[in-house]
Design a protein around this motif. Structure first.
Motif, PDB file in Angstrom:
ATOM      1  N   LEU A  50     -12.223  -3.484  -0.762  1.00 26.67           N
ATOM      2  CA  LEU A  50     -12.107  -2.891   0.566  1.00 26.67           C
ATOM      3  C   LEU A  50     -11.620  -1.447   0.453  1.00 26.67           C
ATOM      4  O   LEU A  50     -12.178  -0.542   1.087  1.00 26.67           O
ATOM      5  N   GLN A  51     -10.612  -1.208  -0.353  1.00 24.45           N
ATOM      6  CA  GLN A  51     -10.091   0.150  -0.533  1.00 24.45           C
ATOM      7  C   GLN A  51     -11.176   1.076  -1.090  1.00 24.45           C
ATOM      8  O   GLN A  51     -11.330   2.207  -0.628  1.00 24.45           O
ATOM      9  N   ARG A  52     -11.930   0.588  -2.070  1.00 24.66           N
ATOM     10  CA  ARG A  52     -12.990   1.412  -2.667  1.00 24.66           C
ATOM     11  C   ARG A  52     -14.108   1.700  -1.661  1.00 24.66           C
ATOM     12  O   ARG A  52     -14.622   2.807  -1.613  1.00 24.66           O
ATOM     13  N   MET A  53     -14.491   0.704  -0.865  1.00 23.84           N
ATOM     14  CA  MET A  53     -15.519   0.930   0.140  1.00 23.84           C
ATOM     15  C   MET A  53     -15.062   1.980   1.141  1.00 23.84           C
ATOM     16  O   MET A  53     -15.826   2.866   1.509  1.00 23.84           O
ATOM     17  N   ARG A  54     -13.820   1.883   1.569  1.00 26.24           N
ATOM     18  CA  ARG A  54     -13.290   2.851   2.532  1.00 26.24           C
ATOM     19  C   ARG A  54     -13.254   4.255   1.945  1.00 26.24           C
ATOM     20  O   ARG A  54     -13.482   5.223   2.660  1.00 26.24           O
ATOM     21  N   MET A  55     -12.964   4.371   0.661  1.00 28.29           N
ATOM     22  CA  MET A  55     -12.959   5.682   0.011  1.00 28.29           C
ATOM     23  C   MET A  55     -14.347   6.314   0.071  1.00 28.29           C
ATOM     24  O   MET A  55     -14.481   7.529   0.062  1.00 28.29           O
ATOM     25  N   HIS A  56     -15.377   5.486   0.157  1.00 30.37           N
ATOM     26  CA  HIS A  56     -16.754   5.974   0.208  1.00 30.37           C
ATOM     27  C   HIS A  56     -17.312   5.994   1.627  1.00 30.37           C
ATOM     28  O   HIS A  56     -18.517   6.109   1.826  1.00 30.37           O
ATOM     29  N   GLY A  57     -16.420   5.862   2.620  1.00 31.90           N
ATOM     30  CA  GLY A  57     -16.828   5.999   4.007  1.00 31.90           C
ATOM     31  C   GLY A  57     -17.453   4.759   4.627  1.00 31.90           C
ATOM     32  O   GLY A  57     -18.084   4.845   5.667  1.00 31.90           O
ATOM     33  N   LEU A  58     -17.275   3.607   4.020  1.00 35.41           N
ATOM     34  CA  LEU A  58     -17.840   2.365   4.546  1.00 35.41           C
ATOM     35  C   LEU A  58     -16.719   1.469   5.040  1.00 35.41           C
ATOM     36  O   LEU A  58     -15.719   1.272   4.342  1.00 35.41           O
ATOM     37  N   GLU A  59     -16.853   0.963   6.250  1.00 29.88           N
ATOM     38  CA  GLU A  59     -15.886   0.019   6.796  1.00 29.88           C
ATOM     39  C   GLU A  59     -16.574  -1.342   6.905  1.00 29.88           C
ATOM     40  O   GLU A  59     -17.295  -1.611   7.862  1.00 29.88           O
ATOM     41  N   PRO A  60     -16.380  -2.199   5.895  1.00 27.22           N
ATOM     42  CA  PRO A  60     -17.029  -3.507   5.927  1.00 27.22           C
ATOM     43  C   PRO A  60     -16.512  -4.348   7.093  1.00 27.22           C
ATOM     44  O   PRO A  60     -15.307  -4.388   7.351  1.00 27.22           O
ATOM     45  N   LEU A  61     -17.408  -4.980   7.777  1.00 27.44           N
ATOM     46  CA  LEU A  61     -17.093  -5.754   8.958  1.00 27.44           C
ATOM     47  C   LEU A  61     -16.331  -7.030   8.582  1.00 27.44           C
ATOM     48  O   LEU A  61     -16.863  -7.888   7.887  1.00 27.44           O
ATOM     49  N   GLY A  62     -15.077  -7.099   8.983  1.00 27.36           N
ATOM     50  CA  GLY A  62     -14.281  -8.308   8.807  1.00 27.36           C
ATOM     51  C   GLY A  62     -13.629  -8.496   7.445  1.00 27.36           C
ATOM     52  O   GLY A  62     -12.944  -9.500   7.233  1.00 27.36           O
TER      53      GLY A  62
END
Length: 119
Positions: A50-62
Motif C-alpha cells: 500500500l505504501q509503495r502504491m501510494r508513492m507511485h500515485g495509486l490509491e488502491p480501493l479498500g
C-alpha cells in the motif's frame, strides 16, 4: 473454490466487494489459495505494498481497510485474486482459514496506473 460460492461471499455492499462481484460475473478469472497463512504476515506485506502504491500515485480501493481487518482478525487467512477478463482491474481477496467467509477485499487498476474503478 467454485464460482457460485465465491459470488455468495462477495454479497457485501462495500465498494470493493461490489466491484469484485461485478467483475467476477462479467467473466473474470479467479484463484484462491488452498492454504491459509498467518494474518500478521499478510498485513505486513500488504501494508508495505500500500505504501509503495501510494508513492507511485495509486490509491488502491479498500487496501488500507483490508490490512486493518486482517490484522484485527488475527487468525490465518487465505488469499485470492479476481482478474477482469479485459485485464484492466484486479481484486485481492482475504478469506478466513477455511474459505467460508470474506474477511476483506481490495482492488486496483491494471497496469498499475492511477485510474478510477470500473462502473
Amino acid at each position: 473454490m467454485e464460482r457460485h460460492v465465491l459470488e455468495s461471499l462477495l454479497a457485501g455492499d462495500d465498494e470493493p466487494s461490489v466491484i469484485a462481484l461485478a467483475t467476477l460475473r462479467s467473466g473474470a478469472t479467479y484463484w484462491v489459495a488452498e492454504r491459509a497463512q498467518p494474518a500478521g504476515r499478510h498485513a505486513g506485506v500488504y501494508k508495505h505494498r500500500l505504501q509503495r502504491m501510494r508513492m507511485h500515485g495509486l490509491e488502491p480501493l479498500g487496501l488500507e481497510r483490508a490490512v486493518q481487518l486482517i490484522r484485527e482478525q488475527g487468525r490465518p487467512v487465505r488469499t485470492g485474486l479476481i482478474d477482469a477478463a479485459d485485464r484492466t482491474w484486479t481484486t485481492l481477496l482475504f478469506l478466513n482459514e477455511d474459505g467460508s467467509a470474506l474477511v476483506a477485499c481490495a482492488g486496483w487498476p491494471l497496469p498499475l496506473l492511477a485510474r478510477k474503478p470500473p462502473p
